[in-house]
Design a protein around this motif. Structure first.
Motif, PDB file in Angstrom:
ATOM      1  N   GLY A  30      48.372 -83.423 -13.183  1.00 35.91           N
ATOM      2  CA  GLY A  30      48.891 -82.559 -14.232  1.00 35.91           C
ATOM      3  C   GLY A  30      50.266 -82.938 -14.738  1.00 35.91           C
ATOM      4  O   GLY A  30      50.986 -83.719 -14.119  1.00 35.91           O
ATOM      5  N   PRO A  31      50.622 -82.374 -15.893  1.00 37.21           N
ATOM      6  CA  PRO A  31      51.891 -82.707 -16.541  1.00 37.21           C
ATOM      7  C   PRO A  31      53.120 -82.393 -15.693  1.00 37.21           C
ATOM      8  O   PRO A  31      54.110 -83.122 -15.747  1.00 37.21           O
ATOM      9  CB  PRO A  31      51.890 -81.860 -17.812  1.00 37.21           C
ATOM     10  CG  PRO A  31      50.482 -81.467 -18.028  1.00 37.21           C
ATOM     11  CD  PRO A  31      49.812 -81.464 -16.690  1.00 37.21           C
ATOM     12  N   GLU A  32      53.049 -81.330 -14.926  1.00 39.20           N
ATOM     13  CA  GLU A  32      54.214 -80.956 -14.114  1.00 39.20           C
ATOM     14  C   GLU A  32      54.514 -82.027 -13.074  1.00 39.20           C
ATOM     15  O   GLU A  32      55.677 -82.387 -12.853  1.00 39.20           O
ATOM     16  CB  GLU A  32      53.999 -79.598 -13.444  1.00 39.20           C
ATOM     17  CG  GLU A  32      53.878 -78.437 -14.423  1.00 39.20           C
ATOM     18  CD  GLU A  32      52.495 -78.288 -15.057  1.00 39.20           C
ATOM     19  OE1 GLU A  32      51.542 -78.997 -14.661  1.00 39.20           O
ATOM     20  OE2 GLU A  32      52.365 -77.451 -15.975  1.00 39.20           O
ATOM     21  N   LYS A  33      53.484 -82.547 -12.424  1.00 39.29           N
ATOM     22  CA  LYS A  33      53.676 -83.603 -11.423  1.00 39.29           C
ATOM     23  C   LYS A  33      54.166 -84.878 -12.094  1.00 39.29           C
ATOM     24  O   LYS A  33      55.023 -85.583 -11.545  1.00 39.29           O
ATOM     25  CB  LYS A  33      52.375 -83.863 -10.659  1.00 39.29           C
ATOM     26  CG  LYS A  33      52.521 -84.869  -9.542  1.00 39.29           C
ATOM     27  CD  LYS A  33      53.481 -84.379  -8.479  1.00 39.29           C
ATOM     28  CE  LYS A  33      53.556 -85.368  -7.327  1.00 39.29           C
ATOM     29  NZ  LYS A  33      54.546 -84.954  -6.330  1.00 39.29           N
ATOM     30  N   CYS A  34      53.643 -85.186 -13.283  1.00 38.42           N
ATOM     31  CA  CYS A  34      54.098 -86.355 -14.021  1.00 38.42           C
ATOM     32  C   CYS A  34      55.583 -86.226 -14.367  1.00 38.42           C
ATOM     33  O   CYS A  34      56.341 -87.198 -14.250  1.00 38.42           O
ATOM     34  CB  CYS A  34      53.267 -86.555 -15.284  1.00 38.42           C
ATOM     35  SG  CYS A  34      51.531 -86.939 -14.970  1.00 38.42           S
ATOM     36  N   ALA A  35      56.003 -85.032 -14.761  1.00 39.47           N
ATOM     37  CA  ALA A  35      57.411 -84.792 -15.079  1.00 39.47           C
ATOM     38  C   ALA A  35      58.273 -84.922 -13.826  1.00 39.47           C
ATOM     39  O   ALA A  35      59.373 -85.495 -13.865  1.00 39.47           O
ATOM     40  CB  ALA A  35      57.581 -83.411 -15.703  1.00 39.47           C
ATOM     41  N   LYS A  37      57.676 -86.749 -11.190  1.00 34.73           N
ATOM     42  CA  LYS A  37      57.761 -88.171 -10.831  1.00 34.73           C
ATOM     43  C   LYS A  37      58.718 -88.902 -11.759  1.00 34.73           C
ATOM     44  O   LYS A  37      59.500 -89.751 -11.314  1.00 34.73           O
ATOM     45  CB  LYS A  37      56.361 -88.797 -10.873  1.00 34.73           C
ATOM     46  CG  LYS A  37      56.317 -90.177 -10.314  1.00 34.73           C
ATOM     47  CD  LYS A  37      56.663 -90.210  -8.842  1.00 34.73           C
ATOM     48  CE  LYS A  37      56.601 -91.646  -8.325  1.00 34.73           C
ATOM     49  NZ  LYS A  37      57.304 -91.825  -7.075  1.00 34.73           N
ATOM     50  N   PHE A  38      58.692 -88.566 -13.042  1.00 36.55           N
ATOM     51  CA  PHE A  38      59.647 -89.159 -13.987  1.00 36.55           C
ATOM     52  C   PHE A  38      61.074 -88.840 -13.554  1.00 36.55           C
ATOM     53  O   PHE A  38      61.943 -89.713 -13.536  1.00 36.55           O
ATOM     54  CB  PHE A  38      59.390 -88.650 -15.408  1.00 36.55           C
ATOM     55  CG  PHE A  38      60.472 -89.029 -16.372  1.00 36.55           C
ATOM     56  CD1 PHE A  38      60.614 -90.330 -16.805  1.00 36.55           C
ATOM     57  CD2 PHE A  38      61.364 -88.071 -16.839  1.00 36.55           C
ATOM     58  CE1 PHE A  38      61.633 -90.686 -17.685  1.00 36.55           C
ATOM     59  CE2 PHE A  38      62.375 -88.415 -17.718  1.00 36.55           C
ATOM     60  CZ  PHE A  38      62.512 -89.722 -18.145  1.00 36.55           C
ATOM     61  N   ASP A  63      60.316 -98.611 -13.825  1.00 39.09           N
ATOM     62  CA  ASP A  63      59.622 -97.425 -13.311  1.00 39.09           C
ATOM     63  C   ASP A  63      59.858 -96.215 -14.209  1.00 39.09           C
ATOM     64  O   ASP A  63      58.942 -95.435 -14.477  1.00 39.09           O
ATOM     65  CB  ASP A  63      60.085 -97.100 -11.886  1.00 39.09           C
ATOM     66  CG  ASP A  63      59.622 -98.116 -10.858  1.00 39.09           C
ATOM     67  OD1 ASP A  63      58.726 -98.923 -11.160  1.00 39.09           O
ATOM     68  OD2 ASP A  63      60.181 -98.094  -9.741  1.00 39.09           O
ATOM     69  N   VAL A  64      61.098 -96.050 -14.687  1.00 42.58           N
ATOM     70  CA  VAL A  64      61.432 -94.928 -15.568  1.00 42.58           C
ATOM     71  C   VAL A  64      60.616 -95.001 -16.854  1.00 42.58           C
ATOM     72  O   VAL A  64      60.041 -93.996 -17.291  1.00 42.58           O
ATOM     73  CB  VAL A  64      62.950 -94.891 -15.878  1.00 42.58           C
ATOM     74  CG1 VAL A  64      63.263 -93.946 -17.035  1.00 42.58           C
ATOM     75  CG2 VAL A  64      63.738 -94.492 -14.641  1.00 42.58           C
ATOM     76  N   VAL A  70      53.789 -92.051 -18.941  1.00 40.32           N
ATOM     77  CA  VAL A  70      52.767 -91.231 -18.281  1.00 40.32           C
ATOM     78  C   VAL A  70      52.995 -89.760 -18.603  1.00 40.32           C
ATOM     79  O   VAL A  70      52.064 -89.017 -18.918  1.00 40.32           O
ATOM     80  CB  VAL A  70      52.746 -91.481 -16.754  1.00 40.32           C
ATOM     81  CG1 VAL A  70      51.860 -90.466 -16.040  1.00 40.32           C
ATOM     82  CG2 VAL A  70      52.277 -92.896 -16.449  1.00 40.32           C
ATOM     83  N   MET A  71      54.254 -89.333 -18.552  1.00 46.68           N
ATOM     84  CA  MET A  71      54.579 -87.933 -18.850  1.00 46.68           C
ATOM     85  C   MET A  71      54.215 -87.592 -20.302  1.00 46.68           C
ATOM     86  O   MET A  71      53.652 -86.524 -20.571  1.00 46.68           O
ATOM     87  CB  MET A  71      56.065 -87.673 -18.587  1.00 46.68           C
ATOM     88  CG  MET A  71      56.496 -86.234 -18.777  1.00 46.68           C
ATOM     89  SD  MET A  71      58.226 -85.959 -18.324  1.00 46.68           S
ATOM     90  CE  MET A  71      59.089 -86.994 -19.496  1.00 46.68           C
TER      91      MET A  71
END
Length: 103
Positions: A30-35, A37-38, A63-64, A70-71
């Motif tokens: 989900g988007p929250e996990k992607c955020a 990780k960013f 990586d950033v 991805v986010m």
């Protein structure tokens, strides 16, 4: 590889089997996990910038950029929209652009 190429690869993996792709695993969370990780990767890049380790900063910057894309994909924000916004901002100074934003 360009950012457009990387973004296209990320989009192609959106519907992939999460057991076969790290990108698919991230997006499946989900988007929250992607955020999240960013954010982690951004902090790591900041640390390397402060330390002055060019090689480590280069790796963290990659990586950033990957995790930013991805986010964006997780929230269905096209990279082209981000690039259009950057292009529009190029026509004015950074100080004027910041002043034009609503508080």
């Amino acid at each position: 590889m360009t950012l457009d190429d990387l973004y296209a690869t990320i989009l192609a993996r959106k519907d992939a089997d999460p057991t076969s792709s790290w990108t698919a695993q991230l997006l499946a969370k989900g988007p929250e996990k992607c955020a999240e990780k960013f954010g982690e990767e951004a902090v790591e890049a900041i640390i390397e910038a402060v330390k002055g380790d060019r090689d480590a900063l280069t790796g963290e910057a990659a990586d950033v950029l990957y995790h930013l894309l991805v986010m964006l994909a997780a929230r269905d924000v096209p990279l082209s929209d981000v690039l259009k916004t950057l292009a529009a901002r190029q026509s004015q100074s950074g100080i004027a652009e910041k002043a034009s934003r609503a508080p």
